[in-house]
Design a protein around this motif. Structure first.
Motif, mmCIF file in Angstrom:
data_model
loop_
_atom_site.group_PDB
_atom_site.id
_atom_site.type_symbol
_atom_site.label_atom_id
_atom_site.label_comp_id
_atom_site.label_asym_id
_atom_site.label_seq_id
_atom_site.Cartn_x
_atom_site.Cartn_y
_atom_site.Cartn_z
ATOM 1 N N ILE A 187 0.839 -1.199 0.000
ATOM 2 C CA ILE A 187 0.000 0.000 0.000
ATOM 3 C C ILE A 187 0.872 1.245 0.000
ATOM 4 C CG2 ILE A 187 -1.862 1.216 1.179
ATOM 5 C CD1 ILE A 187 -2.510 -1.366 2.617
ATOM 6 N N ARG A 188 0.541 2.197 -0.848
ATOM 7 C CA ARG A 188 1.292 3.448 -0.866
ATOM 8 C C ARG A 188 1.086 4.209 0.446
ATOM 9 N NH1 ARG A 188 -0.919 4.521 -6.259
ATOM 10 N NH2 ARG A 188 -2.176 6.121 -5.276
ATOM 11 N N PRO A 189 2.121 4.920 0.923
ATOM 12 C CA PRO A 189 1.963 5.716 2.156
ATOM 13 C C PRO A 189 0.803 6.697 2.076
ATOM 14 C CG PRO A 189 4.283 5.509 1.592
ATOM 15 C CD PRO A 189 3.515 4.920 0.441
ATOM 16 N N SER A 190 0.545 7.263 0.903
ATOM 17 C CA SER A 190 -0.549 8.234 0.779
ATOM 18 C C SER A 190 -1.903 7.576 1.050
ATOM 19 C CB SER A 190 -0.537 8.868 -0.612
ATOM 20 O OG SER A 190 -0.673 7.871 -1.624
ATOM 21 N N VAL A 191 -2.056 6.307 0.651
ATOM 22 C CA VAL A 191 -3.309 5.586 0.919
ATOM 23 C C VAL A 191 -3.437 5.306 2.413
ATOM 24 C CG1 VAL A 191 -4.635 3.494 0.433
ATOM 25 C CG2 VAL A 191 -3.331 4.591 -1.394
#
Length: 281
Positions: free
Chosen positions: A102-106
């Motif tokens: 999972i991307r940090p932004s998500v």
């Protein structure tokens, strides 16, 4: 496997995270920066002893599933994820494989949803992350082994006989199987997906029947009835927010203001509300 280098990278990644970034209380007794090993183990669904051995350079070679769980828990970027995979003696996620990081932004988006239950799902419905209110609604997914932390696995192979299936539930089950068939067409060589389909077909007669129907499908927004052990059935709206380039979906549950379900969600947010220990069928 480069145990010494892997140990250093894991310790450094853990020290960069703050409790607030993963939705944990910071407390007042932290003598070193970052998360505690116990907290990483809890988030990743691994034992504390396993984390200790990895960070001391004496752990066994981690499986691909463990590496995905560990890199998600540590919220590393793609470059650091690939480094950890290689140091562990494995290959980073390849093209044609279902994205599991999972991307940090998500993750930041998930953290901001403090008053709505939310999950992040992979293309094959692995529960990759969840916020505290989702744990209050469904139970703590970390109690399951990584391979069982999947909504379809829980739906068709979860413990207990479950209630009589209504026409609506049967249609919903067919949609779920159709979604998995559509995912298989996009990722025909993904080993985790192949293993999941094989297990579901061999162990669930209902899944096998629906699979042989050849129906396709896609995940979509809908209404859902969630049976909570303390608060009873909750009628919730279920919104599927797709992250196209990651092929992941954020599932958000909500209820109309003033409704009984909205009141129930407010109760779930209180720490005194009993939480189920495992997700319902």
């Amino acid at each position: 496997m480069d145990r010494a280098e892997l140990a250093g990278v894991l310790r450094t990644a853990r020290s960069r995270l703050t409790p607030a970034e993963v939705g944990l209380a910071g407390g007042f007794r932290r003598q070193v920066p970052g998360l505690r090993r116990e907290e990483v183990a809890q988030i990743a669904g691994l034992s504390v002893d396993y984390i200790v051995r990895l960070e001391q350079g004496r752990g066994p070679r981690p499986s691909e599933q463990v590496l995905h769980a560990l890199t998600r828990a540590l919220r590393v970027n793609d470059s650091d994820r690939d480094l950890i995979f290689r140091l562990a003696g494995g290959e980073p996620p390849q093209a044609g494989r279902i994205p599991m990081t999972i991307r940090p932004s998500v993750m930041r988006l998930l953290d901001r949803m403090a008053d709505l239950p939310a999950l992040v799902l992979s293309a094959k419905s692995d529960v990759l992350a969840w916020n505290p209110l989702a744990a209050a609604l469904f139970g703590d997914f970390s109690v399951y082994p990584v391979g069982e932390r999947n909504l379809l696995w829980q739906r068709f192979l979860g413990a207990g006989p479950g209630p009589t299936v209504t026409d609506t539930e049967a249609s919903d089950a067919a949609d779920c199987v159709g979604c998995l068939r559509t995912v298989q067409s996009r990722y025909p060589n993904d080993p985790g997906l192949s293993s999941l389909i094989t297990e579901l077909r061999s162990r669930s007669a209902l899944f096998e029947t629906l699979w042989l129907s050849g129906r396709s499908g896609r995940l979509r927004s809908r209404s859902a009835t969630i049976a909570h052990p303390a608060l009873g059935p909750l009628e919730l709206d279920c919104e599927a927010l797709v992250i196209p380039d990651a092929d992941q979906t954020v599932i958000v549950y909500s209820a109309a203001a003033g409704s009984a379900a909205a009141t129930a969600l407010e109760l779930l947010a209180r720490p005194t509300t009993p939480h189920p220990s495992a997700a319902p069928r």
